[in-house]
Design a protein around this motif. Structure first.
Motif, PDB file in Angstrom:
ATOM      1  N   ALA A 164      -8.670 -20.740  -0.591  1.00 54.75           N
ATOM      2  CA  ALA A 164      -9.829 -20.020  -1.116  1.00 54.75           C
ATOM      3  C   ALA A 164     -10.318 -20.649  -2.413  1.00 54.75           C
ATOM      4  CB  ALA A 164      -9.473 -18.551  -1.337  1.00 54.75           C
ATOM      5  N   LEU A 165      -9.394 -21.040  -3.277  1.00 56.13           N
ATOM      6  CA  LEU A 165      -9.773 -21.622  -4.563  1.00 56.13           C
ATOM      7  C   LEU A 165     -10.432 -22.987  -4.397  1.00 56.13           C
ATOM      8  CD1 LEU A 165      -6.637 -20.746  -6.740  1.00 56.13           C
ATOM      9  CD2 LEU A 165      -8.910 -19.711  -6.887  1.00 56.13           C
ATOM     10  N   ALA A 166     -10.012 -23.726  -3.370  1.00 52.98           N
ATOM     11  CA  ALA A 166     -10.511 -25.092  -3.190  1.00 52.98           C
ATOM     12  C   ALA A 166     -11.572 -25.205  -2.109  1.00 52.98           C
ATOM     13  CB  ALA A 166      -9.339 -26.020  -2.846  1.00 52.98           C
ATOM     14  N   SER A 167     -12.020 -24.085  -1.572  1.00 50.63           N
ATOM     15  CA  SER A 167     -12.879 -24.114  -0.389  1.00 50.63           C
ATOM     16  C   SER A 167     -14.292 -24.596  -0.666  1.00 50.63           C
ATOM     17  CB  SER A 167     -12.954 -22.717   0.232  1.00 50.63           C
ATOM     18  OG  SER A 167     -13.594 -21.811  -0.652  1.00 50.63           O
ATOM     19  N   GLY A 168     -14.733 -24.535  -1.914  1.00 54.85           N
ATOM     20  CA  GLY A 168     -16.093 -24.941  -2.236  1.00 54.85           C
ATOM     21  C   GLY A 168     -17.140 -24.096  -1.529  1.00 54.85           C
ATOM     22  N   ASN A 179       2.807  -8.650  14.165  1.00 57.41           N
ATOM     23  CA  ASN A 179       3.949  -7.913  13.629  1.00 57.41           C
ATOM     24  C   ASN A 179       4.609  -8.620  12.451  1.00 57.41           C
ATOM     25  OD1 ASN A 179       3.794  -5.787  15.588  1.00 57.41           O
ATOM     26  ND2 ASN A 179       4.602  -7.239  17.092  1.00 57.41           N
ATOM     27  N   CYS A 180       3.798  -9.400  11.750  1.00 55.16           N
ATOM     28  CA  CYS A 180       4.266 -10.127  10.564  1.00 55.16           C
ATOM     29  C   CYS A 180       3.029 -10.306   9.687  1.00 55.16           C
ATOM     30  CB  CYS A 180       4.865 -11.459  11.003  1.00 55.16           C
ATOM     31  SG  CYS A 180       5.880 -12.288   9.793  1.00 55.16           S
ATOM     32  N   ARG A 181       2.569  -9.216   9.050  1.00 51.13           N
ATOM     33  CA  ARG A 181       1.189  -9.111   8.595  1.00 51.13           C
ATOM     34  C   ARG A 181       1.074  -8.572   7.168  1.00 51.13           C
ATOM     35  NH1 ARG A 181      -0.938  -4.687  12.813  1.00 51.13           N
ATOM     36  NH2 ARG A 181      -2.500  -4.202  11.221  1.00 51.13           N
ATOM     37  N   ALA A 182       1.877  -9.097   6.284  1.00 50.54           N
ATOM     38  CA  ALA A 182       1.910  -8.573   4.920  1.00 50.54           C
ATOM     39  C   ALA A 182       0.554  -8.677   4.226  1.00 50.54           C
ATOM     40  CB  ALA A 182       2.971  -9.312   4.109  1.00 50.54           C
ATOM     41  N   MET A 183      -0.167  -9.785   4.414  1.00 50.35           N
ATOM     42  CA  MET A 183      -1.452  -9.946   3.744  1.00 50.35           C
ATOM     43  C   MET A 183      -2.512  -9.050   4.374  1.00 50.35           C
ATOM     44  SD  MET A 183      -3.067 -11.211   1.227  1.00 50.35           S
ATOM     45  CE  MET A 183      -2.040 -12.543   0.600  1.00 50.35           C
ATOM     46  N   HIS A 184      -2.518  -8.940   5.676  1.00 54.95           N
ATOM     47  CA  HIS A 184      -3.475  -8.056   6.349  1.00 54.95           C
ATOM     48  C   HIS A 184      -3.302  -6.622   5.866  1.00 54.95           C
ATOM     49  CE1 HIS A 184      -6.125  -6.911   9.736  1.00 54.95           C
ATOM     50  NE2 HIS A 184      -5.382  -5.816   9.781  1.00 54.95           N
ATOM     51  N   ASP A 185      -2.064  -6.178   5.767  1.00 54.57           N
ATOM     52  CA  ASP A 185      -1.801  -4.821   5.305  1.00 54.57           C
ATOM     53  C   ASP A 185      -2.186  -4.647   3.835  1.00 54.57           C
ATOM     54  OD1 ASP A 185      -0.903  -4.197   7.824  1.00 54.57           O
ATOM     55  OD2 ASP A 185       1.224  -4.244   7.308  1.00 54.57           O
ATOM     56  N   ALA A 186      -1.951  -5.689   3.034  1.00 51.61           N
ATOM     57  CA  ALA A 186      -2.323  -5.617   1.620  1.00 51.61           C
ATOM     58  C   ALA A 186      -3.834  -5.547   1.451  1.00 51.61           C
ATOM     59  CB  ALA A 186      -1.769  -6.828   0.876  1.00 51.61           C
ATOM     60  N   LEU A 187      -4.566  -6.328   2.227  1.00 55.18           N
ATOM     61  CA  LEU A 187      -6.021  -6.296   2.151  1.00 55.18           C
ATOM     62  C   LEU A 187      -6.561  -4.921   2.587  1.00 55.18           C
ATOM     63  CD1 LEU A 187      -6.797  -9.846   3.565  1.00 55.18           C
ATOM     64  CD2 LEU A 187      -7.395  -9.047   1.270  1.00 55.18           C
ATOM     65  N   THR A 188      -5.923  -4.333   3.576  1.00 53.02           N
ATOM     66  CA  THR A 188      -6.336  -3.003   4.041  1.00 53.02           C
ATOM     67  C   THR A 188      -6.061  -1.938   2.983  1.00 53.02           C
ATOM     68  OG1 THR A 188      -5.934  -3.620   6.349  1.00 53.02           O
ATOM     69  CG2 THR A 188      -6.014  -1.272   5.836  1.00 53.02           C
ATOM     70  N   ALA A 189      -4.885  -2.034   2.340  1.00 50.63           N
ATOM     71  CA  ALA A 189      -4.483  -1.038   1.353  1.00 50.63           C
ATOM     72  C   ALA A 189      -5.094  -1.281  -0.022  1.00 50.63           C
ATOM     73  CB  ALA A 189      -2.966  -1.016   1.240  1.00 50.63           C
ATOM     74  N   ILE A 217      -6.878 -13.222  -5.342  1.00 51.76           N
ATOM     75  CA  ILE A 217      -7.733 -14.378  -5.044  1.00 51.76           C
ATOM     76  C   ILE A 217      -8.469 -14.163  -3.727  1.00 51.76           C
ATOM     77  CG2 ILE A 217      -7.711 -16.844  -4.453  1.00 51.76           C
ATOM     78  CD1 ILE A 217      -5.327 -17.102  -6.441  1.00 51.76           C
ATOM     79  N   LEU A 218      -7.777 -13.664  -2.706  1.00 50.68           N
ATOM     80  CA  LEU A 218      -8.416 -13.428  -1.410  1.00 50.68           C
ATOM     81  C   LEU A 218      -9.490 -12.351  -1.510  1.00 50.68           C
ATOM     82  CD1 LEU A 218      -6.122 -15.228  -0.388  1.00 50.68           C
ATOM     83  CD2 LEU A 218      -5.855 -13.671   1.545  1.00 50.68           C
ATOM     84  N   GLN A 219      -9.230 -11.314  -2.283  1.00 49.24           N
ATOM     85  CA  GLN A 219     -10.240 -10.265  -2.461  1.00 49.24           C
ATOM     86  C   GLN A 219     -11.473 -10.825  -3.162  1.00 49.24           C
ATOM     87  OE1 GLN A 219      -7.586  -7.623  -4.610  1.00 49.24           O
ATOM     88  NE2 GLN A 219      -7.532  -6.158  -2.912  1.00 49.24           N
ATOM     89  N   ARG A 220     -11.241 -11.622  -4.189  1.00 46.79           N
ATOM     90  CA  ARG A 220     -12.359 -12.167  -4.966  1.00 46.79           C
ATOM     91  C   ARG A 220     -13.211 -13.108  -4.122  1.00 46.79           C
ATOM     92  NH1 ARG A 220     -11.124 -16.291  -8.795  1.00 46.79           N
ATOM     93  NH2 ARG A 220      -9.054 -15.354  -8.838  1.00 46.79           N
ATOM     94  N   HIS A 221     -12.585 -13.855  -3.234  1.00 44.37           N
ATOM     95  CA  HIS A 221     -13.305 -14.836  -2.415  1.00 44.37           C
ATOM     96  C   HIS A 221     -13.683 -14.292  -1.042  1.00 44.37           C
ATOM     97  CE1 HIS A 221     -12.887 -18.467  -4.996  1.00 44.37           C
ATOM     98  NE2 HIS A 221     -11.867 -17.787  -5.478  1.00 44.37           N
ATOM     99  N   ARG A 222     -13.465 -13.002  -0.826  1.00 48.06           N
ATOM    100  CA  ARG A 222     -13.851 -12.339   0.424  1.00 48.06           C
ATOM    101  C   ARG A 222     -13.311 -13.067   1.668  1.00 48.06           C
ATOM    102  NH1 ARG A 222     -17.549  -8.443  -0.821  1.00 48.06           N
ATOM    103  NH2 ARG A 222     -18.603  -8.644  -2.838  1.00 48.06           N
ATOM    104  N   VAL A 223     -12.025 -13.362   1.636  1.00 47.17           N
ATOM    105  CA  VAL A 223     -11.379 -14.023   2.769  1.00 47.17           C
ATOM    106  C   VAL A 223     -11.194 -13.019   3.910  1.00 47.17           C
ATOM    107  CG1 VAL A 223      -9.228 -15.103   3.543  1.00 47.17           C
ATOM    108  CG2 VAL A 223     -10.236 -15.744   1.333  1.00 47.17           C
TER     109      VAL A 223
END
Length: 283
Positions: A164-168, A179-189, A217-223
């Motif tokens: 995300a930081l280097a995506s330009g 069933n291995c989704r820590a980031m997906h759950d974090a973005l939802t919560a 970083i993912l929230q800021r860059h709308r990943v």
């Protein structure tokens, strides 16, 4: 002054056509130690002035820290859960690191490692580690500037945060097993939360909680975040071998699985094949 480029490979890209669509593979599974993790590990060690480090890992990060310590003249201790595959633990010890098996999950191994003593090297929730991982996407942007979307497999979030930081401004898609989704759950919560870990790719993507820095970083860059099944990622892994003779571990095929399902859009998307450290043989 020593720089990251002295210690890591600039991995190639490969242009292909899949199901009638153009696609770029970033062949990061050809990286030194067999995964992108060496970039963050070396970058972190270069920022420190220590002779001993400790870390925890499901496998790939431990191999990377062991290799980085060897390259930079330090000693590493690596905690792994008892479920870590032998294909990875053997390599950690072969690189001269002390291996300690503790707990049944990455989170349990990490808790013990943080209490161990020497400088602790985070697997993903660290600015220098994320900066190191960002060089994967910087290379994509330099080598194929027309790429407009990048698909990235996600565990704790270091690689996708760096992307995300280097995506330009390119679209970044975070891909995880169902069933291995820590980031997906974090973005939802809206914050890191405990998440179940139960996937064939868990040894590489099995973070119980996403990194708070990576999440910000993912929230800021709308990943965007998408999920794939174990059956889909294993089918993608097999297809990489059958059609392109690219041998990756299950985690390395996660982003390609999302592409095959139509979840990595764009005129010229790229998927990162992030690792190749598993016991695997072609059928």
């Amino acid at each position: 002054m020593r720089t990251l480029s002295q210690y890591v490979r600039r991995t190639p890209v490969m242009r292909v056509t899949v199901d009638g669509r153009p696609l770029v593979f970033k062949l990061e599974h050809l990286q030194l130690t067999g995964s992108f993790k060496i970039r963050g590990a070396v970058n972190k060690l270069l920022s420190l002035n220590v002779s001993e480090v400790v870390t925890a890992s499901g496998g790939n990060h431990g191999i990377a820290v062991a290799q980085a310590a060897q390259l930079l003249g330090a000693h590493a201790t690596v905690f792994v859960p008892v479920t870590a595959p032998e294909s990875k633990t053997v390599r950690i010890e072969a690189l001269g690191a002390k291996l300690i098996r503790h707990g049944t999950t990455y989170a349990e191994a990490a808790a013990a490692a943080r209490d161990f003593g020497p400088a602790y090297i985070e697997a993903y929730n660290d600015p220098e580690v994320i900066e190191g991982q960002s060089t994967v996407t910087r290379e994509i942007a330099e080598d194929v500037p027309e790429v407009d979307t990048i698909g990235v497999a996600v565990g704790g979030g270091g690689l996708v945060a760096g992307a995300a930081l280097a995506s330009g401004g390119r679209r970044v898609i975070a891909v995880e097993p169902e069933n291995c989704r820590a980031m997906h759950d974090a973005l939802t919560a809206g914050e890191p939360v405990d998440s179940a870990v139960n996937s064939v790719a868990a040894d590489a993507l099995g973070a119980t909680r996403a990194g708070s820095l990576a999440l910000e970083i993912l929230q800021r860059h709308r990943v965007s975040s998408v999920l794939v099944s174990d059956a889909e990622l294993l089918a993608a892994r097999d297809r990489l071998w059958e059609e392109f003779r690219l041998a990756v571990e299950p985690a390395g095929a996660v982003a390609f699985a999302a592409f095959l399902r139509g979840d990595v859009p764009g005129e010229l998307p790229c998927v990162i094949l992030c690792g190749a450290n598993s016991e695997w043989a072609p059928r």
